[in-house]
Scaffold this motif. Structure first.
Motif, PDB file in Angstrom:
ATOM      1  N   LEU A   1      23.090  -2.890  14.807  1.00  0.00           N
ATOM      2  CA  LEU A   1      22.859  -3.644  16.031  1.00  0.00           C
ATOM      3  C   LEU A   1      22.782  -2.672  17.204  1.00  0.00           C
ATOM      4  O   LEU A   1      23.613  -1.770  17.322  1.00  0.00           O
ATOM      5  CB  LEU A   1      24.019  -4.613  16.275  1.00  0.00           C
ATOM      6  N   ILE A   2      21.775  -2.865  18.055  1.00  0.00           N
ATOM      7  CA  ILE A   2      21.666  -2.043  19.273  1.00  0.00           C
ATOM      8  C   ILE A   2      21.529  -2.971  20.470  1.00  0.00           C
ATOM      9  O   ILE A   2      20.793  -3.967  20.410  1.00  0.00           O
ATOM     10  CB  ILE A   2      20.455  -1.090  19.226  1.00  0.00           C
ATOM     11  N   GLU A   3      22.240  -2.648  21.494  1.00  0.00           N
ATOM     12  CA  GLU A   3      22.169  -3.439  22.713  1.00  0.00           C
ATOM     13  C   GLU A   3      21.393  -2.653  23.771  1.00  0.00           C
ATOM     14  O   GLU A   3      21.616  -1.459  23.942  1.00  0.00           O
ATOM     15  CB  GLU A   3      23.607  -3.710  23.188  1.00  0.00           C
ATOM     16  N   TYR A   4      20.488  -3.354  24.454  1.00  0.00           N
ATOM     17  CA  TYR A   4      19.759  -2.750  25.574  1.00  0.00           C
ATOM     18  C   TYR A   4      20.145  -3.515  26.834  1.00  0.00           C
ATOM     19  O   TYR A   4      20.101  -4.738  26.840  1.00  0.00           O
ATOM     20  CB  TYR A   4      18.238  -2.860  25.378  1.00  0.00           C
ATOM     21  N   VAL A   5      20.530  -2.820  27.864  1.00  0.00           N
ATOM     22  CA  VAL A   5      20.803  -3.457  29.138  1.00  0.00           C
ATOM     23  C   VAL A   5      19.669  -3.064  30.076  1.00  0.00           C
ATOM     24  O   VAL A   5      19.489  -1.877  30.361  1.00  0.00           O
ATOM     25  CB  VAL A   5      22.165  -3.015  29.718  1.00  0.00           C
ATOM     26  N   ASN A   6      18.893  -4.078  30.494  1.00  0.00           N
ATOM     27  CA  ASN A   6      17.690  -3.829  31.308  1.00  0.00           C
ATOM     28  C   ASN A   6      16.813  -2.760  30.660  1.00  0.00           C
ATOM     29  O   ASN A   6      16.370  -1.805  31.285  1.00  0.00           O
ATOM     30  CB  ASN A   6      18.068  -3.424  32.736  1.00  0.00           C
ATOM     31  N   ARG A   7      16.637  -2.896  29.363  1.00  0.00           N
ATOM     32  CA  ARG A   7      15.765  -2.052  28.529  1.00  0.00           C
ATOM     33  C   ARG A   7      16.277  -0.623  28.311  1.00  0.00           C
ATOM     34  O   ARG A   7      15.595   0.219  27.773  1.00  0.00           O
ATOM     35  CB  ARG A   7      14.331  -1.991  29.102  1.00  0.00           C
ATOM     36  N   VAL A   8      17.515  -0.371  28.772  1.00  0.00           N
ATOM     37  CA  VAL A   8      18.095   0.958  28.518  1.00  0.00           C
ATOM     38  C   VAL A   8      19.066   0.831  27.332  1.00  0.00           C
ATOM     39  O   VAL A   8      19.980   0.005  27.374  1.00  0.00           O
ATOM     40  CB  VAL A   8      18.847   1.478  29.764  1.00  0.00           C
ATOM     41  N   PRO A   9      18.826   1.608  26.292  1.00  0.00           N
ATOM     42  CA  PRO A   9      19.708   1.454  25.122  1.00  0.00           C
ATOM     43  C   PRO A   9      21.138   1.922  25.416  1.00  0.00           C
ATOM     44  O   PRO A   9      21.337   2.887  26.139  1.00  0.00           O
ATOM     45  CB  PRO A   9      19.067   2.340  24.047  1.00  0.00           C
TER      46      PRO A   9
END
Lengths: 285, 777
Positions: free
Chosen positions: A181-189
């Motif tokens: 699982l990878i989370e991106y916050v405002n498209r920043v990983p």
């Protein structure tokens, strides 16, 4: 059991009131001949796919990792498709495919020839598993599988702060599955930790996993994108051992230091992953 | 069935010796301390008229010598005691007990002794160290707590696993290859407070013997050594209370007769109180909730039922409780031994022991209202039957059996919520370890003596459960389900042992020995200092028993009328089925932990030099060991030989004790050793898809830790010494010159320059001063 080791130091410093400390020392490490580092992936989303080739540097050097140019890179699958990859920007070390399309269920073969040495890897792209939901809230946290051994000192309070992001998905029954699982916050990983899941012991169940726990860098209104990668067993083992190894880098040795278990041949570093991708978005509260 | 053949030849040999017997009688009895009634283990009995014969008192102080009719002078001797001789007219079998008084009480008299002080020359056993409990009381120690494990590390061939660890390495073996016995019960974790102290309270200990060469055939189960610790029996003449007050711990012991001269008891207890002090004196709210203590209790009682039977009960119970923030760890050992000594005849001694041992730990982690407990446990139920047959003055035979049932709970999880972690419990394991043994001790003539024997051991692993088979690449190739008490796998091992002593002259001798050892219980320990949570696993379908063959030879010489003892010993060991770990091994809470293991062979060799000044106002010793220990494991360093983690090339230790005057004694300990083997990165690289700089470890154990050295000094002040009351003060400083000895070296991003990486050394302490007050009445 990093806690125990830390405890041994805590025991001395705080409690016995002795002069326990740390100091920076000079360790004479051998210079190693540069080795190839492969970071390669093929997915079931639209290409092109990238194979990134760099070199190791000596421990005492700055974190500037030279790209490998002029390597011959071939990516093929078990359906008879094949691409010769070319450097997108000359000198970048990023080799991209031209028209190959990743399809889940297929097996992919990577072959790299550089300086007269051949490095190969095989990875099978698992079928994609969709996310049921992604929840971001500021409430209490759910204990994910990665919770044990984590959680710093003093984290036991009841006043939660920051945003916790949970991914929910249903594991297909009867098949061995591994996920990242990878989370991106405002498209920043967010690469703070590697979240990997095995369905061992929870085959066919609905799995809820924390992607971020009390992340104070997430603000209301931020776009949170969660990517669920379906990865194969060897890639899971790579990530798992990578986590173990990098843990020893940051704390007192908790396990045998060594290189992660890779699917690449010929002592190359890095890995090759053929993975399926499913994503879902939510807005932080 | 080589073993049966072996026994057959042994019997033939005994019969052959027996045919020469005619008109022989037996002298038997016990050797003990006149004041306390404590039996003197290993006391020497010498017959003046026939110097080649003689005997040693066994672990219960019993001896037996059979001689032809005649007139003899029999003397009993024990280190630190006045020898005592009796003239005997031997025309029938007789019982003769010796009560010796310690040399100290006779200090004011002129001591004339014909004591034979050359036991190190005459005894067959080599590679054996016996700690003199009286002598070690003067040696400076960490926080004033006398510690037999730390003192053993000052002897050649025994190496420290570093500060903050109770672990020790014997002749190239690792810390888990030592069998530590407390009154015959296995102690699975000998550390208190994570290794700063050992579990052995020296107030309760009578005898400490370490076998680093050939272990006698009645011991088995570990590759490197046997540390045989025996508790005091208690004074059977008078009640005594003794104790000590130290900076962080206090001790109290009470002993006395149950019935004078017939039975006695001992209770000894210790507790640390660093946590009390801390809570009282700290303003830091974090530290107000720290748990940090250990306590232990030793209990022993014995009673002589009649001339032929004596019973012993002994027990140990200890607990460590550490808690800090949301994390808690408590762990401890409990052991119990019930024994019956029985004399079948004046030549045949028997001991039957029922033994129980338990080691467990519990880790508690809390997150807010939720908590998670992990409990792990190992339990042994054992029976040991030993016979000693004192055939005649030249032949002694020991035989017996041992049977141990092991129950292992590697990790059971209790979670307060329905956390997925609760599914991660690891199944229990059950195993049965058995052995029979025989050994024959022969004093052929006044020059040559030898001992040979064998131990046949077996180990069976039982169901229930699913057992997987792993291939060389650690992937599962097969699995099979077993029902409870169904045998998964059984191993047999014949372990021959042999030793000889050839006395060159009154001052020197040559000794040699050979032994094979097998180890069925393995400790998975991937940190050098060791943790209470390290996992014990049984041999299984994947994990084969570890085996070791050792040969050693030594030259022993005494100087200046036995004032100086010197020795040089060399050894070579070959080890099979050694266990190492894959990179990034996951050892805790892993049901498939066997998939994390790699196997191979090992070898170790070295030279040990030792010089000891035994008597005089100044006494002490210097030891030096030059050694190497290596491994060749399939899957590590391209299957080539590499140094084992415990490989320490040079190791020097020196102990000096100086009696300044009647009141003051000064002492010092110095220790120096070169660094053990360690894995450091040689390069680094970047993985874009995880956003990490990763270290490249090009080889396992390719580097060395910096050298370790330390000086400890101590002073003992004898404040009062009368028959009724004794008291003393002990002042010591551990690490007197404040050397920053490495505990660990880690690598991290340089905070001042994120582009750079730096090495950080952690050391545990510099100076540790302490004061202890000891008393006895």
């Amino acid at each position: 059991m990093k806690k125990i080791l830390k405890f041994r130091v805590v025991l001395v410093t705080l409690v016995m009131g002795l002069s326990c400390c740390t100091k920076v020392i000079n360790v004479d490490l051998n210079d190693a001949a540069p080795n190839i580092v492969v970071d390669a992936a093929v997915t079931d989303s639209v290409g092109p796919y990238t194979v990134n080739l760099t070199q190791t540097v000596n421990f005492s050097d700055n974190n500037v990792f030279p790209a490998i140019n002029g390597a011959s890179v071939i990516l093929s699958d078990n359906a008879g498709n094949s691409n010769i990859l070319t450097e997108a920007v000359a000198g970048s070390g990023n080799y991209i495919t031209s028209n190959l399309q990743g399809v889940d269920g297929r097996t992919y073969y990577l072959s790299i020839t550089y300086n007269g040495k051949n490095y190969t890897a095989t990875s099978t792209m698992p079928y994609g598993v969709p996310l049921d939901s992604v929840v971001a809230d500021t409430g209490s946290t759910h204990h994910g599988g990665g919770g044990f051994g984590g959680g710093g000192y003093g984290g036991g309070g009841t006043t939660a702060s920051g945003v916790t992001v949970r991914a929910v998905f249903t594991d297909p029954k009867g098949i061995v599955n591994y996920y990242r699982l990878i989370e991106y916050v405002n498209r920043v990983p967010n690469y703070n930790s590697i979240t990997i899941i095995s369905d061992l012991g929870q085959d066919g169940t609905q799995i809820t996993e924390n992607v971020a726990r009390r992340d104070t860098s997430i603000h209301a209104g931020d776009t949170i994108t969660v990517v669920l990668q379906g990865i194969d067993a060897n890639v899971y083992e790579y990530y798992r051992t990578l986590k173990q190894v990098t843990k020893t880098q940051t704390g007192i040795n908790v396990t045998v230091p060594g290189n992660p278990t890779t699917n690449l041949s010929n002592n190359a570093l890095g890995f090759f992953s053929a993975y399926s991708v499913r994503t879902m978005q939510t807005i932080a509260p | 069935m080589r073993y049966i053949k072996y026994c057959f030849f042994l019997c033939l040999f005994i019969i052959d010796l027996k045919t020469h017997a005619q008109n022989k009688y037996t002298i038997s009895g016990y050797v003990k301390d006149v004041k306390s009634g404590e039996q003197l283990i290993g006391a020497t009995l010498v017959i003046k008229e026939i110097p080649a014969t003689g005997a040693n008192a066994n672990a219960y102080g019993f001896y037996s010598i059979t001689l032809p009719e005649g007139k003899y002078t029999l003397s009993a001797q024990f280190t630190g005691y006045q020898a005592k001789a009796e003239v005997i007219e031997l025309n029938k079998s007789i019982k003769l007990d010796f009560a010796l008084s310690d040399a100290e009480t006779q200090l004011n008299e002129v001591v004339v002794t014909d004591e034979k002080k050359d036991q190190n020359i005459t005894q067959t056993q080599m590679g054996m160290d016996k700690l003199d409990i009286q002598q070690i009381k003067n040696i400076p120690v960490f926080f004033g707590e006398k510690d037999v494990l730390k003192t053993l590390q000052l002897l050649p061939g025994v190496k420290s696993a570093g500060d903050g660890s109770s672990g020790f390495y014997v002749r190239g073996g690792n810390a888990s290859q030592n069998l530590i016995l407390l009154d015959e019960a296995t102690v699975y974790n000998a550390s208190h407070l994570l290794g700063f102290f050992s579990v052995f309270n020296s107030d309760a200990i009578k005898d400490v013997t370490l076998y680093k060469g050939t272990q006698p055939a009645d011991f088995g189960g570990r590759l490197s050594s046997v540390l045989d610790i025996k508790m005091k029996d208690g004074n059977d003449q008078k009640f005594h209370v003794s104790g000590g007050l130290g900076i962080i711990a206090s001790r109290l012991a009470i002993e006395g007769p149950i019935k004078k001269g017939r039975g006695s008891f001992l209770i000894a207890a210790r507790r640390t109180y660093a946590d009390f002090l801390l809570r009282t004196f700290t303003n830091n709210p974090m530290l107000k909730h720290v748990d940090l203590y250990f306590y232990d209790i030793n209990l022993k009682a014995n009673y002589r039922l009649n001339d032929k039977n004596r019973v012993y009960l002994s027990g140990y119970f200890g607990k460590d409780d550490l808690g800090f923030g949301n994390y808690g760890l408590n762990y401890g050992n409990a052991t119990a031994t019930a024994r019956l000594n029985h004399l079948f005849s004046d030549k045949m001694f028997s001991n039957t022991s029922l033994i129980f041992t338990n080691y467990d730990y519990k880790v508690t982690t809390s997150f807010g209202a939720n908590s998670l407990d992990i409990i792990s446990r190992i339990q042994d139920y054992g029976l040991k039957q030993d016979f000693q047959y004192f055939l005649n003055a030249k032949n002694k035979i020991k035989f017996g059996l041992s049977s141990i049932y092991h129950k292992l709970i590697p990790g059971s999880i209790t979670a307060s919520s329905n956390s997925p972690l609760s599914k991660r419990g690891v199944p229990n394991k059950y195993a049965w370890e058995n052995a029979i043994y025989i050994s024959h001790d022969v004093r052929l003539n006044d020059k040559f003596s030898f001992e040979y024997g064998a131990r046949l051991s077996s180990f069976s692993l039982f169901g229930p459960g699913t057992f997987y088979t792993y291939n060389a690449l650690d992937s599962i190739t097969d699995s099979a389900k077993y029902t409870p008490s169904q045998i998964v796998k059984t191993y047999f091992n014949l372990q021959p042992r042999a030793a000889f002593n050839y006395i060159l002259n009154a001052k020197s001798s040559i000794k040699g020995n050979y032994a094979r050892n097998a180890q069925y219980m393995h400790l998975l320990q991937n940190t050098t200092s060791g943790n209470p949570t390290d996992l014990w696993i049984p041999s299984s379908n994947n994990v084969k028993p570890e085996l070791c063959d050792q040969v050693s030879i030594g030259y022993f010489r005494n100087f200046l009328n036995n004032m100086f003892e010197t020795s040089i010993e060399t050894y070579y060991k070959q080890m099979q089925n050694q266990i190492d770990y894959i990179n990034g091994a996951q050892l805790t809470l892993n049901a498939n932990v066997e998939s994390q293991l790699l196997y191979g062979i090992g070898r170790a060799y070295g030279v040990e030099l030792f010089i000891k000044k035994k008597y005089g106002r100044f006494n002490g010793w210097v030891g030096y060991t030059l050694s190497r220990t290596e491994r060749k494991i399939n899957g590590i360093n391209n299957d080539t030989w590499y140094p084992a983690t415990q490989d320490i090339t040079h190791y020097v230790s020196a102990v000096g004790i100086f009696e300044i005057n009647k009141k003051w004694t000064a002492s010092a300990v110095f220790i120096y050793y070169t660094g053990n083997a360690v894995t450091f990165p040689s390069a680094k690289y970047y993985i874009k898809s995880t956003g990490q700089v990763v270290f490249d470890y090009t080889e396992r154990n390719g580097y060395r830790m910096p050298a370790y050295n330390r000086l400890d000094i101590g002073f003992t002040y004898q404040a009062k010494k009368t028959e009724k009351f004794e008291s003393s003060w002990n002042f010591s400083c551990y690490n007197a010159y404040g050397r920053e000895n490495p505990y660990s070296i880690t690598f991290q991003v340089n905070p001042n320059n994120p582009q750079q990486t730096q090495a950080v050394l952690t050391y545990l302490f510099r100076w540790v001063p302490s004061v202890t007050y000891n008393f006895k009445f």
